[in-house]
Design a protein around this motif. Structure first.
Motif, PDB file in Angstrom:
ATOM      1  N   LEU A 244      28.508  19.477  35.050  1.00  0.00           N
ATOM      2  CA  LEU A 244      27.687  18.977  36.151  1.00  0.00           C
ATOM      3  C   LEU A 244      27.917  19.784  37.423  1.00  0.00           C
ATOM      4  CD1 LEU A 244      25.757  16.842  37.340  1.00  0.00           C
ATOM      5  CD2 LEU A 244      27.773  15.434  37.821  1.00  0.00           C
ATOM      6  N   LYS A 570      27.014  16.196  31.426  1.00  0.00           N
ATOM      7  CA  LYS A 570      25.550  16.361  31.420  1.00  0.00           C
ATOM      8  C   LYS A 570      24.956  15.999  30.059  1.00  0.00           C
ATOM      9  CE  LYS A 570      23.131  18.473  34.163  1.00  0.00           C
ATOM     10  NZ  LYS A 570      22.231  19.421  34.877  1.00  0.00           N
ATOM     11  N   TYR A 618      21.501  12.607  37.803  1.00  0.00           N
ATOM     12  CA  TYR A 618      22.906  13.011  37.703  1.00  0.00           C
ATOM     13  C   TYR A 618      23.629  12.877  39.036  1.00  0.00           C
ATOM     14  CZ  TYR A 618      22.689  14.513  32.870  1.00  0.00           C
ATOM     15  OH  TYR A 618      22.583  14.532  31.505  1.00  0.00           O
TER      16      TYR A 618
END
Length: 639
Positions: A244, A570, A618
């Protein structure tokens, strides 16, 4: 300058407008001026102690309110069981990824229905303000020893880093305030990068490590130590190394994370601290078909492991494995007892919480249960001995600590329980051919929907001692404790395993360490008697990566890690991680070769509960009011 105002009304600024309403707890500071407070070591310490009232985790609480939708519901671990009021509505906000709508909720108006999973953003700013106020005035203390003052400063630097960790891992880079904003200056500030905030977090943690003690004296046991600083450093460097944040897969980031975890492991070994609980005999439990230990509430062989999370007696005993936990349980009063929060409220639920008009609970999903290996050390899909029509037998011993399944004796209320059998009845269709007693009856009148019922086919056993019940409101029997753990050593070994594997491969070691990635994950498995990672999962970095991720899902389940793990890896947008599955058990009339228990078992996907998750989800947005107050304080990308 004399300041007759209660010190906690010193706010950060209009930029962080939600901080305008501040703590009211420590009224002893009223009518004292700033010099009075900070010139005295006791008063200055009391002032700093106020920050601990805002110290939350992913499944923690502030005051006496538990969080109604913790991280386990945001991931694939659980689903809320409460039927009435706002819970289904808020769950839909999570499910549909309406994070901005959640961030814009006003806690003052929606005090009960604004989850602390959300409001910790504003609470963290308040904590940071308290730290900065303290650090700006700490040199005024004139009656403390150098060691006493250093220990206070160490706590302050540590807690500032902790609060920024809570926010930056969710929202990305913010503004790292090392002193409070001047109300006479412009509030129009730009957000900093995540990397910049991370560097400041690490700097604060290094200062804290130098100032804090290895251990506290008995009267201060429970305060943060050097180990806390190292544990948080391990956690934040692992997050920063993950896909991420580490979009280019910079190997140095993984080296940094492996080194941070290795430093704590070496430090613990050198100081005789934080040993893993030894429950290696748990693998010898008889959990075969109709085994003597299969339907046991709390098996004796598991007690060394189970004692990490709860135990008999109201007095807490700090487990050796725990680096930091809340030493004084946050409680809700009522009747002749107080109830530990928040994990108990979140997972007790069902008719154990009978009579509580707004009970909490989360049911474990079939998704997370499928990650438990068999006792042979194989994934259920890889073990030919695993029978999906007898799914509870011969599983990883941690399954019997963490998951409460159909048929396990579990004491209920003694006064008019919905399930009078004292046995978990989680079947869709039970032996009597009717809906299981622990499932919500569709015919229940609307005015009784507040009573919590199980949906998923599993309960959570990890945090709930057998024999606890609520008889009404928060009154009940309480002769045990529940540990609200912030850091424990198992996480650190798993952090090391993941980072070392990415940096050096399964058999490599970080500088100064003798552990390989494989060694570290095997330590976690072996301590409950599980065999080493099977060779079929350990032949490459890629294979071991998936087994380490699975190990985290099992070892750290229901502790608030899973949602952020899915984000940092992710993988939250993947189909298999957006789905919600329930276990449906149906009585088939009796035992047979096809149905060894007499029940059929089916993991059923709940299409209407599938989560929406796209790239913008996210990272979380900040409240819209922040952008109105300071347009240059940019909204999170995508929002």
């Amino acid at each position: 300058m004399k300041n007759k105002k209660y010190l906690y009304v010193l706010t950060i600024a209009i930029l962080f407008f939600s901080c305008e309403e501040y703590l009211d707890e420590q009224q002893q500071f009223e009518a004292l001026d700033q010099n009075d407070v900070f010139s005295d070591i006791r008063l200055a310490s009391d002032f700093l102690d106020g920050i601990y009232t805002r110290m939350v985790t992913e499944v923690s609480a502030i005051g006496s309110n538990p969080d109604i939708l913790p991280a386990m519901v945001m991931s694939d671990e659980g689903y809320p069981g409460r039927m009435d009021s706002s819970v289904p509505t808020i769950y839909n906000s999570y499910k549909n990824s309406d994070y901005l709508g959640l961030m814009n909720r006003n806690p003052a108006i929606n005090s009960f229905t604004t989850p602390q999973f959300v409001s910790r953003y504003t609470e963290s700013w308040k904590g940071i303000n308290t730290v900065n106020t303290f650090l700006a005035n700490v040199d005024k203390i004139n009656n403390g020893t150098e060691e006493e003052i250093d220990r206070l400063k160490g706590q302050a630097y540590l807690l500032r880093a902790y609060y920024y960790h809570l926010m930056t891992k969710r929202h990305g880079g913010l503004i790292y305030l090392k002193e409070n904003l001047n109300l006479n200056e412009s509030f129009d500030r730009e957000r900093e990068s995540y990397a910049s905030n991370l560097a400041d977090i690490i700097e604060d943690l290094d200062i804290a490590f130098d100032l804090l003690p290895v251990r506290w004296e008995s009267e201060n046991v429970g305060r943060p130590t050097k180990g806390f600083a190292l544990a948080l450093k391990s956690r934040v460097t692992l997050f920063a190394a993950s896909p991420l944040v580490n979009t280019n897969n910079d190997q140095q980031a993984w080296v940094n994370a492996a080194t941070a975890a290795s430093d704590l492991i070496n430090y613990a070994n050198a100081n005789g601290l934080y040993e893993l609980a030894d429950a290696s005999n748990a693998i010898n439990m008889d959990v075969d078909h109709n085994g003597a230990d299969l339907f046991v509430s709390e098996a004796e062989e598991l007690l060394p492991y189970r004692s990490i999370f709860n135990g008999p007696g109201r007095s807490k005993v700090f487990p050796n494995e725990v680096i930091f936990m809340e030493s004084i349980e946050r409680t809700a009063g009522g009747g002749n007892a107080t109830n530990p929060l928040p994990r108990l409220y979140l997972t007790v639920g069902f008719d154990i919480a009978k009579g509580n008009s707004r009970p909490m609970n989360v049911g474990a999903t079939a998704n997370i249960v499928a990650k438990y290996e068999t006792k042979n050390g194989l994934a259920i899909e890889d073990d030919p001995s695993y029978n999906p029509q007898e799914p509870f037998i011969n599983r990883d011993p941690r399954f019997y600590n963490n998951i409460l399944f159909h048929g396990v004796p579990w004491i209920h209320t003694t006064s008019g329980p919905k399930n009078p059998t004292n046995v978990a009845d989680l079947a869709r269709i039970n032996e009597n051919g009717v809906l299981g007693l622990d499932l919500h009856d569709p015919a229940t009148p609307a005015n009784r929907l507040w009573e919590v019922r199980n949906h998923t086919g599993y309960r959570i056993r990890k945090w709930v001692p057998n024999g606890y019940y609520l008889t009404g409101g928060s009154r009940g029997q309480l002769d045990f404790h529940v540990n609200t753990i912030v850091f424990r050593m198992a996480e650190v070994y798993l952090n090391y395993a993941e980072a070392a594997n990415e940096a050096y491969g399964p058999s490599g070691t970080a500088p100064g360490s003798t552990l390989t990635a494989l060694d570290a994950v095997n330590k976690i498995r072996n301590r409950v008697g599980m065999p080493n990672v099977n060779a079929m999962y350990a032949g490459s970095k890629e294979l071991l990566r998936e087994r380490i991720r699975n190990e985290r899902a099992v070892e750290l389940c229901f502790e608030g890690f899973r949602y952020d793990d899915m984000r940092r890896w992710k993988i939250a947008h993947l189909d298999e991680n957006r789905k919600v599955k329930y276990l449906f058990m149906r009585w088939q009339g009796g035992e047979s070769a096809l149905y060894p228990t007499g029940f059929s078992y089916e993991d059923v996907e709940q299409i209407d509960l599938e989560k929406t998750f796209t790239d913008k989800n996210y990272w979380w947005p900040i409240p819209s009011s922040e952008n109105i107050a300071s347009p240059s304080f940019n909204q999170t990308e995508g929002w």
